[in-house]
Design a protein around this motif. Structure first.
Motif, PDB file in Angstrom:
ATOM      1  N   GLU A   1      36.203  83.526  -4.968  1.00 46.60           N
ATOM      2  CA  GLU A   1      36.452  82.290  -5.712  1.00 46.60           C
ATOM      3  C   GLU A   1      35.153  81.521  -5.795  1.00 46.60           C
ATOM      4  N   ALA A   2      34.778  81.126  -7.005  1.00 51.50           N
ATOM      5  CA  ALA A   2      33.531  80.382  -7.198  1.00 51.50           C
ATOM      6  C   ALA A   2      33.622  79.594  -8.498  1.00 51.50           C
ATOM      7  N   ARG A   3      32.700  78.680  -8.670  1.00 51.68           N
ATOM      8  CA  ARG A   3      32.642  77.855  -9.884  1.00 51.68           C
ATOM      9  C   ARG A   3      31.867  78.551 -10.985  1.00 51.68           C
ATOM     10  N   ILE A   4      32.245  78.245 -12.211  1.00 52.51           N
ATOM     11  CA  ILE A   4      31.471  78.694 -13.369  1.00 52.51           C
ATOM     12  C   ILE A   4      30.311  77.711 -13.491  1.00 52.51           C
ATOM     13  N   THR A   5      29.080  78.191 -13.282  1.00 49.50           N
ATOM     14  CA  THR A   5      27.926  77.304 -13.257  1.00 49.50           C
ATOM     15  C   THR A   5      27.092  77.367 -14.528  1.00 49.50           C
ATOM     16  N   GLU A   6      27.259  78.412 -15.317  1.00 49.14           N
ATOM     17  CA  GLU A   6      26.544  78.520 -16.590  1.00 49.14           C
ATOM     18  C   GLU A   6      27.421  79.259 -17.583  1.00 49.14           C
ATOM     19  N   ILE A   7      27.368  78.834 -18.830  1.00 48.23           N
ATOM     20  CA  ILE A   7      28.060  79.547 -19.907  1.00 48.23           C
ATOM     21  C   ILE A   7      27.101  79.657 -21.085  1.00 48.23           C
ATOM     22  N   THR A   8      27.040  80.851 -21.655  1.00 43.21           N
ATOM     23  CA  THR A   8      26.210  81.086 -22.833  1.00 43.21           C
ATOM     24  C   THR A   8      27.097  81.590 -23.960  1.00 43.21           C
TER      25      THR A   8
ATOM     26  N   VAL B   1      30.304  87.588 -34.874  1.00 42.58           N
ATOM     27  CA  VAL B   1      30.872  88.017 -33.590  1.00 42.58           C
ATOM     28  C   VAL B   1      30.467  87.020 -32.508  1.00 42.58           C
ATOM     29  N   VAL B   2      31.446  86.547 -31.747  1.00 47.48           N
ATOM     30  CA  VAL B   2      31.200  85.592 -30.678  1.00 47.48           C
ATOM     31  C   VAL B   2      31.204  86.337 -29.345  1.00 47.48           C
ATOM     32  N   THR B   3      30.150  86.130 -28.559  1.00 50.53           N
ATOM     33  CA  THR B   3      30.067  86.692 -27.210  1.00 50.53           C
ATOM     34  C   THR B   3      29.904  85.530 -26.240  1.00 50.53           C
ATOM     35  N   ILE B   4      30.715  85.530 -25.200  1.00 47.19           N
ATOM     36  CA  ILE B   4      30.632  84.472 -24.191  1.00 47.19           C
ATOM     37  C   ILE B   4      30.275  85.122 -22.856  1.00 47.19           C
ATOM     38  N   SER B   5      29.182  84.652 -22.270  1.00 38.92           N
ATOM     39  CA  SER B   5      28.743  85.132 -20.955  1.00 38.92           C
ATOM     40  C   SER B   5      28.783  83.970 -19.985  1.00 38.92           C
TER      41      SER B   5
END
Length: 97
Positions: free
Chosen positions: A58-65, A72-76
Motif C-alpha cells: 500500500e502506497a500513495r500515488i506520487t506522480e502521474i504522467t 491514444v491516451v497513456t497514463i503512467s
C-alpha cells in the motif's frame, strides 16, 4: 562556502538515513474498471499488486504522467515516495511540524 559545504554534508547524511524508500513505476490500464480522475488521482492511497514478483504493498500515488499521442491516451504513475531528494525531505519535515 564552509557553511554551505557543512549544510550539504548534513543533507546527504540525512538522505542516507532514508535509503530504503522505494517506488514503482507502472502504466495504468485505461480499459479497467477504475477510471482516472473519478476513482483515483494523484495523492490517493492505493494497493499495488505485482503477481510476477509476489509483491503486495500500500502506497500513495506520487506522480502521474498523461501522454496523448495520435488519439491514444497513456497514463503512467509512480507509486511510493521514490528517490528521496533534499526538497522532498524538507517538505516532509515541514508537514510534520
Amino acid at each position: 562556502a564552509d557553511y554551505r559545504a557543512l549544510l550539504r554534508q548534513r543533507g546527504e547524511e540525512k538522505l542516507a538515513e532514508h535509503n530504503g524508500t522505494q517506488s514503482v513505476n507502472c502504466e495504468i490500464d485505461t480499459g479497467a474498471n477504475l477510471v482516472y480522475l473519478r476513482d483515483f488521482d494523484l495523492g490517493d492511497l492505493c494497493t499495488y499488486v505485482d503477481h510476477e514478483h509476489g509483491v503486495l504493498a500500500e502506497a500513495r500515488i506520487t506522480e502521474i504522467t498523461e501522454t496523448y499521442e495520435q488519439g491514444v491516451v497513456t497514463i503512467s504513475a509512480v507509486i511510493g515516495e521514490g528517490k528521496m531528494t533534499v526538497k522532498k525531505y524538507i517538505d516532509r519535515g515541514m508537514r510534520k511540524a
